[in-house]
Design a protein around this motif. Structure first.
Motif, PDB file in Angstrom:
ATOM      1  N   VAL A 352      58.344   4.169  91.982  1.00 30.46           N
ATOM      2  CA  VAL A 352      58.338   2.466  91.968  1.00 30.46           C
ATOM      3  C   VAL A 352      56.975   2.014  91.751  1.00 30.46           C
ATOM      4  N   ARG A 353      56.949   1.402  90.698  1.00 27.24           N
ATOM      5  CA  ARG A 353      55.791   0.879  90.186  1.00 27.24           C
ATOM      6  C   ARG A 353      55.458  -0.733  89.934  1.00 27.24           C
ATOM      7  N   THR A 354      56.472  -1.443  90.220  1.00 34.42           N
ATOM      8  CA  THR A 354      56.423  -3.112  89.839  1.00 34.42           C
ATOM      9  C   THR A 354      55.390  -3.651  90.934  1.00 34.42           C
ATOM     10  N   ARG A 355      54.255  -4.245  90.271  1.00 29.72           N
ATOM     11  CA  ARG A 355      53.383  -5.161  91.276  1.00 29.72           C
ATOM     12  C   ARG A 355      53.196  -4.477  92.667  1.00 29.72           C
ATOM     13  N   ASN A 356      53.838  -5.280  93.703  1.00 33.42           N
ATOM     14  CA  ASN A 356      53.669  -5.023  95.188  1.00 33.42           C
ATOM     15  C   ASN A 356      54.881  -4.128  95.640  1.00 33.42           C
ATOM     16  N   ALA A 357      55.578  -3.670  94.792  1.00 38.22           N
ATOM     17  CA  ALA A 357      56.638  -2.825  95.121  1.00 38.22           C
ATOM     18  C   ALA A 357      56.376  -1.356  95.825  1.00 38.22           C
ATOM     19  N   PRO A 358      55.556  -0.729  95.473  1.00 33.43           N
ATOM     20  CA  PRO A 358      55.308   0.405  96.345  1.00 33.43           C
ATOM     21  C   PRO A 358      54.684   0.386  97.571  1.00 33.43           C
ATOM     22  N   ALA A 359      53.615  -0.607  97.902  1.00 30.87           N
ATOM     23  CA  ALA A 359      53.304  -0.751  99.258  1.00 30.87           C
ATOM     24  C   ALA A 359      54.640  -1.588 100.032  1.00 30.87           C
ATOM     25  N   VAL A 360      55.436  -2.417  99.500  1.00 31.78           N
ATOM     26  CA  VAL A 360      56.454  -3.007 100.167  1.00 31.78           C
ATOM     27  C   VAL A 360      57.379  -2.004 100.591  1.00 31.78           C
ATOM     28  N   MET A 361      57.667  -0.791  99.579  1.00 32.22           N
ATOM     29  CA  MET A 361      58.615   0.213 100.080  1.00 32.22           C
ATOM     30  C   MET A 361      58.031   0.863 101.245  1.00 32.22           C
ATOM     31  N   ALA A 362      56.711   1.193 101.081  1.00 27.31           N
ATOM     32  CA  ALA A 362      55.920   1.811 102.206  1.00 27.31           C
ATOM     33  C   ALA A 362      56.377   1.199 103.623  1.00 27.31           C
ATOM     34  N   SER A 363      56.010  -0.149 103.553  1.00 29.28           N
ATOM     35  CA  SER A 363      56.206  -0.919 104.871  1.00 29.28           C
ATOM     36  C   SER A 363      57.692  -0.892 105.325  1.00 29.28           C
ATOM     37  N   LEU A 364      58.497  -0.918 104.310  1.00 27.43           N
ATOM     38  CA  LEU A 364      60.005  -0.677 104.812  1.00 27.43           C
ATOM     39  C   LEU A 364      60.078   0.739 105.248  1.00 27.43           C
TER      40      LEU A 364
END
Length: 400
Positions: A352-364
């Motif tokens: 996943v590479r879209t903008r903040n999506a990688p860090a958001v997935m890590a938070s989830l």
């Protein structure tokens, strides 16, 4: 007590309100509930979970109702990717921590009913083990460390790094911050801890590796946040290492000794402790020297490593045993946070590479991991397999 959906409703929505069909809290809650079940680690798998979870579950999650089709709508992968790419991962982590920190304290061993099945008794025992920080005379300890999301790359080719702070005693992530492409962990230390409320950080102990043994960090923690630090010291601070190595260690007794076995090796640790004054580091009051001897089981060859750590805690405030426990507890963020996200959730394989999506997935992933741990699941993979039923996932996260 508020459930996760109520807390997620407080995450700011950066999307243009025109044309928005799905509440941001609903999209984030679908991600958390889907990841609570095994094999739902990608945006495509999360979208599939939403399509298959059933109308009742979608209604409980706040999905929009289509009066013409007579059913609740489920978001597709593109909708999830666009929303997750815009969300601030720091705000998402804050909302998750607010929910997890408010969970009621698990029952102690003596409060566990004898009639429970053996599996449920083990879960209750695990939950009670991580119920509170040890001692109770000081605030919780927080470990700060960064992690590279290896599968995620920005458009300029740089890799995504996330700096996190997790509590020692239960591995709950209290703050997270994505590190920009043109910076590193050091300038993000203060903004990361700014996310933690004063009530949680005051009188707490913050542990970090040698990269964060910075004078500005020590001043920030002690003078601005009324917290304490315990920092490892290595050769990135040559003058300080030289000063520490010249202390009269031969005349200082070993105040704490421990042994441990695991992962095919045996380790012996000797801890020496000395009070200091006028050290080349702000507010430093004690220095630890830890000598680690390791050998592979079945062999006789030992390897020895000597490391130093400094803290602003005085001898009256912290003993050698407490400090040694915090040094070991720092690796909670590696063993129970980063390792589980890699091995159980396949984080490094995610592209996943879209903008903040990688860090958001890590938070989830952190919210799911912490929720399962606090619910008593010692094995995160087993806990995810037990939540294959979507209704069980909603119950886990307090969604009515």
């Amino acid at each position: 007590m508020e459930g996760l959906l109520d807390q997620l409703a407080r995450v700011p929505d950066p999307r243009d309100p025109r044309g928005v069909r799905y509440r941001l809290a609903t999209l984030l809650a679908i991600g958390v509930c889907a990841m609570s079940a095994a094999d739902h680690d990608s945006l495509g798998a999360i979208a599939e979970w939403g399509r298959r979870c059933g109308q009742e579950v979608l209604g409980r999650l706040g999905a929009p109702y289509d009066p013409f089709a007579g059913r609740y709508r489920a978001p597709d992968e593109r909708t999830l990717r666009d929303a997750y790419g815009r969300v601030d991962p720091a705000e998402l982590t804050r909302a998750g921590f607010a929910r997890l920190a408010a969970l009621p304290r698990p029952a102690s061993d003596r409060d566990t009913p004898d009639g429970l099945p053996e599996r449920e008794q083990r879960r209750a025992h695990h939950a009670a083990r991580w119920a509170d920080p040890p001692g109770g005379t000081r605030g919780a300890a927080f470990a700060v460390d960064g992690k590279c999301l290896r599968g995620a790359k920005r458009s300029d080719g740089s890799q995504v790094f996330v700096l996190s702070a997790a509590r020692h005693h239960d591995a709950v992530t209290a703050a997270a911050r994505e590190i920009g492409a043109k910076t590193n962990e050091i300038p993000e230390f203060h903004p990361l801890l700014d996310q933690i409320d004063d009530a949680d950080l005051t009188d707490a102990v913050v542990t970090a590796d040698a990269l964060h043994a910075q004078r500005a960090h020590a001043v920030y923690l002690v003078e601005h946040r009324q917290a304490h630090y315990l920092l490892m010291i290595k050769n990135n601070q040559p003058n300080l290492v030289g000063q520490l190595s010249q202390l009269p260690w031969k005349d200082i007794p070993v105040l704490h000794r421990s042994t441990a076995r695991g992962h095919g090796r045996e380790e012996l640790r000797d801890v020496q402790l000395v009070s200091v004054k006028d050290l080349l580091f702000p507010h430093a009051r004690q220095v630890l020297r830890i000598r680690r001897k390791r050998r592979r089981l079945g062999t006789k060859k030992w390897t020895t490593e000597t490391v130093y750590a400094i803290t602003d805690l005085t001898a009256e405030q912290a003993s050698a045993e407490e400090l040694a426990d915090w040094v070991r507890g720092h690796w909670t963020i590696e063993n129970r946070v980063h390792w589980i996200r890699d091995c159980t959730f396949g984080e490094d394989a995610s592209q996943v590479r879209t903008r903040n999506a990688p860090a958001v997935m890590a938070s989830l992933r952190d919210i799911v991991r912490s929720s399962l741990c606090l619910a008593g699941w010692a094995n995160t993979a087993s806990g995810r397999r037990a939540h294959a039923d979507p209704a069980a996932s909603l119950t886990l996260h307090g969604i009515p």
